[in-house]
Design an enzyme around this catalytic site. Structure first.
Site, PDB file in Angstrom:
ATOM      1  N   TYR A  53       0.857  -1.201   0.000  1.00 48.73           N
ATOM      2  CA  TYR A  53       0.000   0.000   0.000  1.00 48.73           C
ATOM      3  C   TYR A  53       0.884   1.239   0.000  1.00 48.73           C
ATOM      4  O   TYR A  53       1.900   1.275   0.709  1.00 48.73           O
ATOM      5  CB  TYR A  53      -0.887   0.013   1.247  1.00 48.73           C
ATOM      6  CG  TYR A  53      -2.335  -0.309   0.924  1.00 48.73           C
ATOM      7  CD1 TYR A  53      -3.004   0.421  -0.055  1.00 48.73           C
ATOM      8  CD2 TYR A  53      -3.018  -1.313   1.583  1.00 48.73           C
ATOM      9  CE1 TYR A  53      -4.327   0.137  -0.364  1.00 48.73           C
ATOM     10  CE2 TYR A  53      -4.335  -1.602   1.279  1.00 48.73           C
ATOM     11  CZ  TYR A  53      -4.983  -0.869   0.302  1.00 48.73           C
ATOM     12  OH  TYR A  53      -6.281  -1.148  -0.001  1.00 48.73           O
ATOM     13  N   GLU A  55      -0.577   4.878  -0.427  1.00 48.10           N
ATOM     14  CA  GLU A  55      -1.381   6.085  -0.673  1.00 48.10           C
ATOM     15  C   GLU A  55      -0.516   7.329  -0.571  1.00 48.10           C
ATOM     16  O   GLU A  55       0.322   7.445   0.335  1.00 48.10           O
ATOM     17  CB  GLU A  55      -2.508   6.213   0.352  1.00 48.10           C
ATOM     18  CG  GLU A  55      -3.717   5.362   0.038  1.00 48.10           C
ATOM     19  CD  GLU A  55      -3.706   4.076   0.811  1.00 48.10           C
ATOM     20  OE1 GLU A  55      -2.606   3.582   1.114  1.00 48.10           O
ATOM     21  OE2 GLU A  55      -4.806   3.570   1.116  1.00 48.10           O
ATOM     22  N   ASP A 198      -7.316  13.232 -25.192  1.00 50.70           N
ATOM     23  CA  ASP A 198      -7.302  11.841 -24.747  1.00 50.70           C
ATOM     24  C   ASP A 198      -6.623  11.062 -25.862  1.00 50.70           C
ATOM     25  O   ASP A 198      -7.216  10.806 -26.908  1.00 50.70           O
ATOM     26  CB  ASP A 198      -8.743  11.362 -24.535  1.00 50.70           C
ATOM     27  CG  ASP A 198      -8.815   9.897 -24.133  1.00 50.70           C
ATOM     28  OD1 ASP A 198      -7.806   9.180 -24.292  1.00 50.70           O
ATOM     29  OD2 ASP A 198      -9.890   9.458 -23.680  1.00 50.70           O
ATOM     30  N   THR A 224      -4.343   5.822 -21.947  1.00 52.68           N
ATOM     31  CA  THR A 224      -4.152   4.511 -21.350  1.00 52.68           C
ATOM     32  C   THR A 224      -2.731   4.095 -21.715  1.00 52.68           C
ATOM     33  O   THR A 224      -2.097   4.698 -22.587  1.00 52.68           O
ATOM     34  CB  THR A 224      -5.141   3.463 -21.900  1.00 52.68           C
ATOM     35  OG1 THR A 224      -5.089   3.507 -23.319  1.00 52.68           O
ATOM     36  CG2 THR A 224      -6.547   3.731 -21.421  1.00 52.68           C
ATOM     37  N   LYS A 227      -2.542   0.290 -25.037  1.00 51.02           N
ATOM     38  CA  LYS A 227      -2.965   0.133 -26.440  1.00 51.02           C
ATOM     39  C   LYS A 227      -1.707   0.184 -27.322  1.00 51.02           C
ATOM     40  O   LYS A 227      -0.858  -0.703 -27.212  1.00 51.02           O
ATOM     41  CB  LYS A 227      -4.003   1.198 -26.778  1.00 51.02           C
ATOM     42  CG  LYS A 227      -5.272   1.059 -25.923  1.00 51.02           C
ATOM     43  CD  LYS A 227      -6.362   2.000 -26.350  1.00 51.02           C
ATOM     44  CE  LYS A 227      -7.643   1.755 -25.584  1.00 51.02           C
ATOM     45  NZ  LYS A 227      -7.815   2.655 -24.424  1.00 51.02           N
ATOM     46  N   ARG A 233      -2.348  -2.767 -18.596  1.00 53.42           N
ATOM     47  CA  ARG A 233      -3.609  -2.019 -18.561  1.00 53.42           C
ATOM     48  C   ARG A 233      -3.478  -0.935 -17.501  1.00 53.42           C
ATOM     49  O   ARG A 233      -3.150  -1.220 -16.352  1.00 53.42           O
ATOM     50  CB  ARG A 233      -4.778  -2.922 -18.164  1.00 53.42           C
ATOM     51  CG  ARG A 233      -4.923  -4.178 -18.950  1.00 53.42           C
ATOM     52  CD  ARG A 233      -6.294  -4.769 -18.798  1.00 53.42           C
ATOM     53  NE  ARG A 233      -7.195  -4.035 -19.636  1.00 53.42           N
ATOM     54  CZ  ARG A 233      -7.265  -4.189 -20.964  1.00 53.42           C
ATOM     55  NH1 ARG A 233      -6.490  -5.058 -21.581  1.00 53.42           N
ATOM     56  NH2 ARG A 233      -8.088  -3.485 -21.682  1.00 53.42           N
TER      57      ARG A 233
HETATM   58  N1  DSN Z   1     -12.328  -0.103 -24.919  1.00 47.27           N
HETATM   59  C1  DSN Z   1     -11.435   0.855 -25.534  1.00 47.27           C
HETATM   60  C2  DSN Z   1     -11.409   0.707 -27.003  1.00 47.27           C
HETATM   61  O1  DSN Z   1     -11.586  -0.389 -27.453  1.00 47.27           O
HETATM   62  O2  DSN Z   1     -11.187   1.670 -27.721  1.00 47.27           O
HETATM   63  C3  DSN Z   1     -11.700   2.237 -25.153  1.00 47.27           C
HETATM   64  O3  DSN Z   1     -12.130   2.336 -23.850  1.00 47.27           O
END
Ligand code: DSN
Length: 415
Positions: A53, A55, A198, A224, A227, A233
């Protein structure tokens, strides 16, 4: 403490993992938001860092024993700053949606207006879709793409002038074109709005120098890490120094609790990979592969939404092929090709049974596939769509898919 191996102690979960591994090895993963992480990233995710932990933030934790956790989190921050040229980075968001929500809470009061892209035109649920809680708290209004498939900057400007949003939000989950960040920044400056990008889908292409980086221009950039960036993730917020305190407070303690430091460490490892020269080659090949798919699909009479692709994904409107997105996804699943059904601009069907499919090249490029494979795969996709009710044909394609994938093994070390 349980000293058994997973396979001995919990064969049910072990088997499910092995089956999923085979699925990933055998199928063509073409959902554009998915990718395959490296072994070092996997090892870090499964490390003992999950036990701790912590925080708070580096040097300012609520709990003791955080000296090594601080090293990990600082490395992730420093590497992200280097990768994107950011002034301030928060690596604690658990994923993209919590990152976006934290930004809204940091900068907005209930009822404040945000101008974001329509979902049908490539936007994202967390950009204020009515089904989200955020849409009940804040006032989201939308801009769209024009007939040429480009963001309608004139419409964006007039909607911004009319509604005086507190935030103008750019960044998309199904939009395949370059984004004119400077133009959006100019419009935001004209109406006194904060700029938020984003870049979840294209972060790896930006890090690899293949698409323009909004970080120098925009106030806030969320992403994120799993990707095109090919990490675990997770989410991340980059911002100008003047927003740093508000963003950090909104992430913790405003919205989240203890950060997941195994995940943050895995982000650091992925950022180190993205800083290597070969990541540029990877990012370049993702786009080359997507362009080959575009050419092939156009030759076969498919409608590419937004006119073309400049990034890693294609949104294909199947209306002229008399197949729905749902039917195509199902047929392609049977053929071992994983894509997702998706709404298209001006959608006339429903979100659960839309007119299009969305597919992309990040995961196949990680496997090492190039132009030659893309041409073959485009042909198989067309064949599967044309033969959506022919089980024999779909199985035949699936067998060819499995054979192709054998030439591009994913995790031989994990056999
Ligand atoms: N689920 C993601 C996507 O496939 O683009 C976005 O949140």
């Amino acid at each position: 403490m349980n000293k058994q191996n997973l396979s001995q102690f919990d064969p049910e979960i072990y088997q499910a993992i092995k089956h999923e591994q085979s699925r990933q090895e055998e199928n063509l993963e073409m959902i554009p938001s998915e990718n395959f992480v490296s072994l070092p990233v996997l090892q870090t995710l499964g490390s003992i860092l999950t036990n701790k932990y912590s925080e708070g933030y580096v040097g300012k934790r609520y709990y003791g024993g955080c000296e090594f956790i601080d090293e990990v989190e600082q490395a992730a921050i420093d590497r992200a700053k280097k990768l994107f040229g950011a002034e301030h980075v928060n690596v604690q968001p658990l994923s993209g949606a919590p990152a976006n929500i934290a930004v809204y809470f940091a900068l907005l009061k209930p009822g404040d207006t945000v101008l974001g892209m329509d979902l049908e035109h490539g936007g994202h649920l967390t950009h204020g879709h009515p089904v989200t809680y955020m849409a009940k708290i804040f006032n989201f209004i939308r801009y769209k793409t024009n007939d040429k498939g480009l963001i309608d900057y004139d419409q964006l400007r007039s909607v911004a002038i009319e509604n005086k949003p507190k935030i103008i939000l750019a960044g998309y989950s199904a939009y395949s074109r370059h984004i004119d960040w400077k133009k959006i920044k100019e419009i935001a400056d004209e109406v006194g709005a904060i700029t938020m990008a984003d870049i979840a889908h294209i972060a790896g292409l930006i890090a690899g120098g293949q698409m323009e980086n909004p970080v120098p221009y925009f106030d806030i950039v969320t992403t994120t890490t799993h990707k095109t960036l090919r990490g675990p993730r997770g989410g991340m917020i980059m911002c100008k120094e003047k927003f740093a305190k508000d963003i950090d407070k909104a992430v913790f303690p405003g919205f989240q609790g203890g950060p997941h430091e195994n995940n943050i460490a895995a982000k650091a490892v992925a950022f180190k990979e993205a800083l290597q020269p070969d990541f540029k080659e990877y990012a370049k090949q993702i786009i080359v592969n997507a362009k080959v798919l575009e050419t092939e699909f156009k030759k076969m009479g498919y409608t590419i939404c937004f006119g073309q692709t400049d990034n890693h994904l294609l949104l294909i409107d199947l209306t002229n092929k008399n197949v729905s997105g749902k039917e195509a996804q199902k047929a392609l699943d049977k053929a071992g090709i994983t894509v997702n059904k998706n709404m298209v601009p001006g959608e006339t069907r429903t979100a659960m049974d839309p007119s299009g499919i969305r597919l992309g090249t990040p995961a196949l490029t990680t496997r090492g596939m190039k132009e030659e494979e893309m041409k073959i795969i485009a042909g198989w996709i067309d064949e599967a769509i044309q033969n959506k009710d022919n089980e024999e044909k779909l199985t035949e394609i699936k067998n060819k898919v499995v054979e192709l994938n054998k030439k591009f093994p994913l995790y031989p070390e994990l056999e």
